[in-house]
Design a protein around this motif. Structure first.
Motif, mmCIF file in Angstrom:
data_model
loop_
_atom_site.group_PDB
_atom_site.id
_atom_site.type_symbol
_atom_site.label_atom_id
_atom_site.label_comp_id
_atom_site.label_asym_id
_atom_site.label_seq_id
_atom_site.Cartn_x
_atom_site.Cartn_y
_atom_site.Cartn_z
ATOM 1 N N GLY A 1 0.818 -1.213 0.000
ATOM 2 C CA GLY A 1 0.000 0.000 0.000
ATOM 3 C C GLY A 1 0.847 1.256 0.000
ATOM 4 O O GLY A 1 0.542 2.231 -0.704
ATOM 5 N N ILE A 2 1.908 1.278 0.807
ATOM 6 C CA ILE A 2 2.824 2.425 0.801
ATOM 7 C C ILE A 2 3.457 2.584 -0.580
ATOM 8 O O ILE A 2 3.579 3.701 -1.107
ATOM 9 N N ALA A 3 3.842 1.460 -1.173
ATOM 10 C CA ALA A 3 4.420 1.520 -2.522
ATOM 11 C C ALA A 3 3.407 2.060 -3.526
ATOM 12 O O ALA A 3 3.769 2.820 -4.437
ATOM 13 N N GLY A 4 2.129 1.687 -3.379
ATOM 14 C CA GLY A 4 1.099 2.194 -4.275
ATOM 15 C C GLY A 4 0.935 3.702 -4.176
ATOM 16 O O GLY A 4 0.757 4.393 -5.196
ATOM 17 N N ALA A 5 0.989 4.227 -2.938
ATOM 18 C CA ALA A 5 0.898 5.679 -2.762
ATOM 19 C C ALA A 5 2.079 6.381 -3.424
ATOM 20 O O ALA A 5 1.920 7.414 -4.084
ATOM 21 N N LEU A 6 3.267 5.830 -3.260
ATOM 22 C CA LEU A 6 4.440 6.423 -3.903
ATOM 23 C C LEU A 6 4.354 6.322 -5.417
ATOM 24 O O LEU A 6 4.767 7.240 -6.137
ATOM 25 N N TRP A 7 3.818 5.194 -5.918
ATOM 26 C CA TRP A 7 3.674 5.027 -7.361
ATOM 27 C C TRP A 7 2.751 6.108 -7.935
ATOM 28 O O TRP A 7 3.019 6.651 -9.019
ATOM 29 N N GLY A 8 1.692 6.417 -7.208
ATOM 30 C CA GLY A 8 0.748 7.418 -7.691
ATOM 31 C C GLY A 8 1.252 8.841 -7.556
ATOM 32 O O GLY A 8 1.072 9.662 -8.462
ATOM 33 N N PHE A 9 1.908 9.153 -6.436
ATOM 34 C CA PHE A 9 2.243 10.543 -6.144
ATOM 35 C C PHE A 9 3.686 10.912 -6.484
ATOM 36 O O PHE A 9 3.945 12.011 -6.948
ATOM 37 N N ALA A 10 4.634 10.001 -6.245
ATOM 38 C CA ALA A 10 6.034 10.315 -6.512
ATOM 39 C C ALA A 10 6.437 9.980 -7.935
ATOM 40 O O ALA A 10 7.412 10.530 -8.449
ATOM 41 N N TYR A 11 5.691 9.088 -8.595
ATOM 42 C CA TYR A 11 6.058 8.669 -9.948
ATOM 43 C C TYR A 11 5.094 9.197 -11.002
ATOM 44 O O TYR A 11 5.452 10.043 -11.826
#
Length: 352
Positions: free
Chosen positions: A239-249
């Motif tokens: 889930g943390i990776a998903g948030a980073l995928w959406g917002f940081a990438y």
């Protein structure tokens, strides 16, 4: 793979800190310093299109490896858990703006972990292919849910969400370097916690369940709690990776950004990198991210102008798939085992 075999690959024992541990720690610190200094020399393309997705894919693979590689529970719902983390973090930042960014990321991951517990309930009765089918149903259900109900995307007409302003302690993190450092710090922190977790009693419980859950239950290991804890921790990390995928990438995402293809990519990463190995997630992610780039550059130099771009792309996909199949046949335990064996042989030769 037995518990002893897994520990051999990782290079540590839960009994204490060894010289091998100190060597790995020193190499990890050197690597972290090098990665932290990359924004000083890398351009925006490398940060945005290569390094950030590599780190996030590594984190996602790490989360799935905790579930499949260590606890032995099959899952094909990684994309769905990534979407839960992304949408949960988005709504926390939107509706509770006073929360610091790291807290929102953590809470978004916890919400994804709770969803993971629900998705993991069938694991108490079924396993193998049937559990894969169950998690696959969760993947489709979550994708439908986020597309169907506008509340999750703040009633956006396209059902997509845009990255809110990324800031920490008053520092703007919206630049490529800022987003890269945010991702690097998050991945490093979660990796350290994961290493300590798999070395703890929880990790030993997971490996006992993976090797033979019936025997583990007979000797008093809490199999039910162990399986659900594995789903929770795995989904939290994903889930943390998903948030980073959406917002940081990506910057803006919808549920289709975390479709079944994403789940397959994550599963391929840990199979190639090595299941039951912390380093396997990073190696598999590197294979998935960097090999297509390498093939693209090599193909462009060899066939530039002579082959249609579409045909060249199809050839690259076919070659990429063939390499995956060949590698799985030659080394089914993944790149982690291959490199571990090569390192052992090198050390033994140098010691002669």
């Amino acid at each position: 793979m037995s518990v002893i075999g897994t520990e051999a690959i990782e290079g540590f024992s839960p009994s204490g800190v060894t010289a091998h541990d100190r060597l790995h720690l020193g190499l990890a610190l050197v690597l972290l310093v090098v990665l932290a200094g990359i924004p000083l020399v890398a351009n925006d393309y490398w940060l945005n299109a290569v390094l950030i997705p590599f780190l996030i894919m590594s984190l996602t693979a790490l989360g799935l490896n905790l579930l499949m590689g260590y606890a032995g529970q099959a899952s094909l719902g990684s994309g769905g858990f990534m979407s839960v983390g992304a949408y949960a973090t988005y709504n926390l930042l939107l509706r509770l703006p006073e929360l610091p960014l790291p807290v929102s990321l953590l809470f978004g991951g916890i919400i994804a972990g709770l969803v993971g517990i629900i998705a993991g309930l069938p694991s108490l009765r079924i396993k193998g292919f049937y559990l894969v089918a169950s998690t696959l149903a969760t993947q489709f259900l979550l994708e439908w849910l986020f597309n169907q109900y506008g509340w999750f995307s703040n009633y956006s007409t396209s059902s997509s969400i845009s990255a809110p302003r990324l800031a920490l302690l008053g520092h703007d993190l919206s630049s490529p370097a800022g987003r890269y450092l945010l991702t690097l710090a998050t991945v490093a922190t979660v990796t350290v916690i994961s290493i300590r977790l798999v070395r703890s009693q929880t990790g030993l419980t997971w490996m006992a369940i993976r090797d033979m859950d019936t025997a583990a239950s007979v000797i008093g290991i809490p199999v039910t709690a162990g399986k659900l804890k594995a789903f929770f921790v795995s989904s939290l990390v994903i889930g943390i990776a998903g948030a980073l995928w959406g917002f940081a990438y990506l910057g803006t995402v919808d549920a289709r950004s975390f479709n079944l293809d994403r789940s397959f990519e994550v599963m391929f990463a840990i199979i190639i990198g090595g299941m039951g190995s912390i380093s396997g997630g990073y190696l598999g992610a590197a294979f998935m991210i960097f090999l297509p780039i390498l093939l693209d550059h090599v193909g462009g130099r060899l066939f530039a102008g002579a082959v249609d771009a579409g045909q060249l792309e199809n050839f690259q996909k076919a070659l990429f798939g063939a390499l995956i199949v060949w590698f799985l046949i030659k080394e089914p335990r993944g790149l982690a085992a291959l490199l571990s064996r090569a390192w052992t042989q090198l050390v033994s030769r140098l010691a002669r």
